[in-house]
Design an enzyme around this catalytic site. Structure first.
Site, PDB file in Angstrom:
ATOM      1  N   HIS A 260       0.841  -1.208   0.000  1.00  0.00           N
ATOM      2  CA  HIS A 260       0.000   0.000   0.000  1.00  0.00           C
ATOM      3  C   HIS A 260       0.881   1.266   0.000  1.00  0.00           C
ATOM      4  CE1 HIS A 260      -3.739   2.235   1.156  1.00  0.00           C
ATOM      5  NE2 HIS A 260      -2.858   3.029   1.749  1.00  0.00           N
ATOM      6  N   GLU A 261       1.808   1.328   0.927  1.00  0.00           N
ATOM      7  CA  GLU A 261       2.662   2.525   1.017  1.00  0.00           C
ATOM      8  C   GLU A 261       3.544   2.674  -0.219  1.00  0.00           C
ATOM      9  OE1 GLU A 261       1.799   4.565   3.161  1.00  0.00           O
ATOM     10  OE2 GLU A 261       0.666   3.220   4.473  1.00  0.00           O
ATOM     11  N   HIS A 264       1.741   4.648  -2.759  1.00  0.00           N
ATOM     12  CA  HIS A 264       1.923   6.090  -2.498  1.00  0.00           C
ATOM     13  C   HIS A 264       3.322   6.548  -2.950  1.00  0.00           C
ATOM     14  CE1 HIS A 264      -1.728   6.964  -0.282  1.00  0.00           C
ATOM     15  NE2 HIS A 264      -1.511   6.048   0.645  1.00  0.00           N
ATOM     16  N   GLU A 290      -4.618   8.247  -2.612  1.00  0.00           N
ATOM     17  CA  GLU A 290      -5.180   6.974  -2.138  1.00  0.00           C
ATOM     18  C   GLU A 290      -5.472   6.040  -3.319  1.00  0.00           C
ATOM     19  OE1 GLU A 290      -4.944   6.578   0.991  1.00  0.00           O
ATOM     20  OE2 GLU A 290      -6.066   4.729   1.365  1.00  0.00           O
TER      21      GLU A 290
END
Lengths: 493, 493
Positions: A260-261, A264, A290
């Protein structure tokens, strides 16, 4: 020097101070010894104060009035400068100071109230926060020509309004009412997952997480992976800092969190270097950000195709019986629908219900149709309508999130706008890359990241949320791609 | 608000920006991935530029002219504000920019010249650096009412002049001429040391270094120990960051290095909190700082008493034959006098000879009595006179240090002023604490650090170098305590 060049020089300085603050925030979470907190507060306050001073200076007004920019990028940059300046000058200093005091006082009381599950402890402070946020919203709305609530949303995600969001969320709510029971029934028929044997030593998890971030495309010559209590992505585009939290009994937490990170981080890495430290060189907003973490984590990495690749890697690391690492079993483990009280623990199907509830409540608080005293009751009845469950206490209800208690109104929609945008981008990507599943199955994310780089990352903040989606997918935000994704994943037996 | 209060608010902001820059410097050395360098340069330049702008603003001149401060601390603080302002306004912007360009260009060429041992590569660039530093020294000297060279020294260590230093250094030179051969003869009679068995795994070294920093008194709630290529002490008083470099074949490098940096760290930790981020709340200068690292590392931790304690801890870690860990053997290993070419590798007896050579040469360069073209010859003949050895090439001679090639003139004396001040403070401490050796022998550094805290750390920058020594030891800088220390350690059979 032209007025526009003077402005870019000034905004480069503002941007550099922002980068410095970003690094100090990362350090505070990942490195700083506890005794450094007070001095760090002084450092961050000085940086914030100077950025504000640089932004509201008289010279800026004069230069903004005079400046002319050539070409779409510089024109967009100049527009964003005007926008930032308008936001910064819209609020009188005494209101800004009152907001800071009220938020800080409320946030402290919220920690006690949550621990004691006692909303009364924070109610007066939250009432003051809401009162001030209504004033802020009013003043920003007037300066920007927006409704008060839209002006707050604009602070987190430019280019999308409550009027855009409302029908999208309403459509999702009515879809979910029928879909959730079906998904639960299918899940029950599929039977329970085999648990992953454990524990997974931290050192091995760290290596695996690094390797998976590299599979997504992260270059550690421009990034770090460290540990913090609350995982996040910080730093700057050429020096991204992602963090995670290792739990030896649950490898999924760090592994999926890092993916997930990394989503980003890849956005930050792909921002247009020619506009580094300029407003147009930043990401397009929180919802856009997001969308990039969720397209990597939820769309790509939790797909059957990628879970096959990931399961093989995990099994190579852990050894033993291969059965728990089969893609189908990982899917059962990591794509489990469940009605729960807590937003941050929610699955991708029920998560929007949590967000939609908050969107309705915070909008009503700002518009004045809901009073803080009535919040717990409104929360509980809202969750009951949405998911059929009622929180047994406010710690599991309206006290669970820090956001409102720290003055953040207008932020919540970004989570679900991001999830929907991720699905919409994925659908467009699948049209452009028909072999996507074969690529993901062999851990080849390069074509996907190239497409996102071109359509999203390299666009910086040139376009607002709806325009970015239009340019990348041919249409503004459309929840149909998200519900189609959920249908394929959860409603197809 | 009074003029003085306006000034303290402004200098608090300047101080906070300085702390932020300090943290970013630490990060660049200890944490930053290589790709972050360019953006970090922008961040640090923005911080430096804003600090300068805040310092030279017209408001500051007006407030400084009007301000009145009560009490010795605030009066000293106001004086330091005037001093900082005078230094910052003394130089025209075009000279500052020319200096930055010349230093940066020269430093790059110096790296090539040193690698190729070819002074000619850097000679023109260094000539330009020296020319500009002479202009800087002239302008600062006029603004401060000092000789040009003193004005440069003042930038590193306030409160001591070349006229103070010259007789002290001359006395040391003539003492060394007789003492060095004697020390070598005694060392030869004592015979060789037993080598320490190795290797020492990095993890064990790290634990030992942390434990020894705690023995000195460092509180890791306010400090970190990390790794960097060139060890240093950075950060802020409530959040000190020390670094080291581990070599598994040589435990002394990290261990003694960490003790040295812990001496610096304890100074920062002990600075007066009531004046945090004010000029008077900073350390008194580079020589004062070096006195605190050297009193810990050289005076206390390389004493027979502490080596006994340290040897026991080291042997407990390493096991095996205890003989190499006896205090007497560690003394032979870690207190070895040797004539060498390289300053940073020098022992405490010959180190001042390296510094005195540089002091004479840099002063002559600034005063114009030495030309850059003549530097290699002057260096080699100077080292030959001082230590009887001649560098075989300029990489081992005048190219070894970065300082001049980066525009730092007036810095070198601080190292030896610090070593001498450390001996002078230690002699005064021994008078105040007659049981010091017994304390050190059991690893109890609390009484020593309490005394230094009171006499040095808590004094901040209230006093200049000579006044600080006078208040702590009853006399200005006196090399007799240093030569007495060396005599006891190296000339007593």
């Amino acid at each position: 020097m032209t007025a526009y060049r003077r402005l870019t020089a000034r905004f480069a300085r503002i941007g550099a101070l922002g980068e410095a603050a970003g690094m100090l925030h990362w350090d505070a979470s990942a490195m700083m010894p506890p005794g450094g907190g007070a001095a760090r507060g002084e450092q961050l306050a000085a940086l914030a104060g100077l950025r504000h001073d640089l932004l509201v200076a008289q010279d800026v007004s004069l230069d903004l009035a005079e400046a002319v920019a050539e070409g779409p990028w510089d024109q967009a940059n100049l527009e964003l400068m005007r926008h930032d300046h308008r936001r910064a000058t819209a609020l009188p200093t005494d209101l800004v100071e009152a907001v800071e005091r009220a938020n800080s006082a409320c946030e402290k009381l919220w920690r006690q109230a949550k621990a004691a599950a006692d909303f009364a402890l924070v109610r007066p402070a939250l009432t003051e926060v809401v009162k001030l946020q209504r004033e802020v919203a009013q003043a920003l709305g007037e300066a920007l020509g927006m409704t008060p609530y839209d002006a707050l949303m604009d602070g987190y995600q430019r280019g999308v309004t409550a009027a855009d969001v409302e029908p999208v969320f309403a459509a999702y709510e009515s879809w979910l009412a029928g879909a959730l029971p079906k998904a639960e029934a299918i899940q029950a028929r599929r039977g329970p997952a085999l648990p992953l044997p454990g524990p997974f030593p931290v050192a091995a998890q760290r290596e695996l997480c690094r390797a998976m971030a590299q599979v997504v495309g992260l270059d550690f010559a421009h990034a770090r992976l460290d540990e913090s209590l609350h995982p996040f992505c910080g730093g700057t585009p050429t020096d991204v800092r992602i963090t995670t939290f290792y739990d030896e009994s649950n490898v999924a937490k760090a592994l999926l969190g890092v993916l997930h990170e990394t989503g980003h981080a890849m956005y930050e890495r792909g921002l247009p270097e020619a506009f580094a430290r300029q407003p147009v060189g930043e990401a397009a907003g929180m919802a856009a950000h997001e969308s990039q973490s969720l397209i990597v984590e939820m769309q790509a990495c939790r797909s059957d195709a990628f879970l096959g690749f990931l399961g093989t890697r995990l099994h190579a690391l852990a050894g033993g019986d291969p059965a728990p690492y089969a893609a189908a079993n990982l899917g059962k483990l990591w794509r489990r629908v469940e009605r729960g009280f807590i937003r941050v623990d929610a699955d991708e199907m029920t998560y929007p219900a949590h967000v939609i509830l908050r969107f309705k409540l915070e909008r009503a608080l700002i518009e004045g149709s809901l009073q803080v005293a009535d919040l717990p009751e409104a929360w509980n009845s809202g969750l009951s309508r949405a998911l059929g469950i009622t929180p047994p206490n406010d710690a599991l209800g309206c006290l669970q999130d820090i956001h409102w208690h720290d003055g953040a109104f207008g932020y919540f929609p970004s989570y679900t706008l991001g999830a929907m945008a991720a699905a919409q981008l994925m659908a467009a990507l699948r049209r452009a890359e028909p072999d996507l599943d074969a690529q993901l199955a062999r851990g080849d994310m390069a074509p996907m990241m190239r497409w996102l780089g071109e359509k999203v990352h390299s666009q910086g903040a040139r376009l607002g949320f709806q325009d970015l989606l239009r340019a990348a997918t041919g249409k503004p935000l459309d929840p149909a791609d998200f519900t189609a994704h959920l249908t394929a994943r959860y409603l197809t037996d």
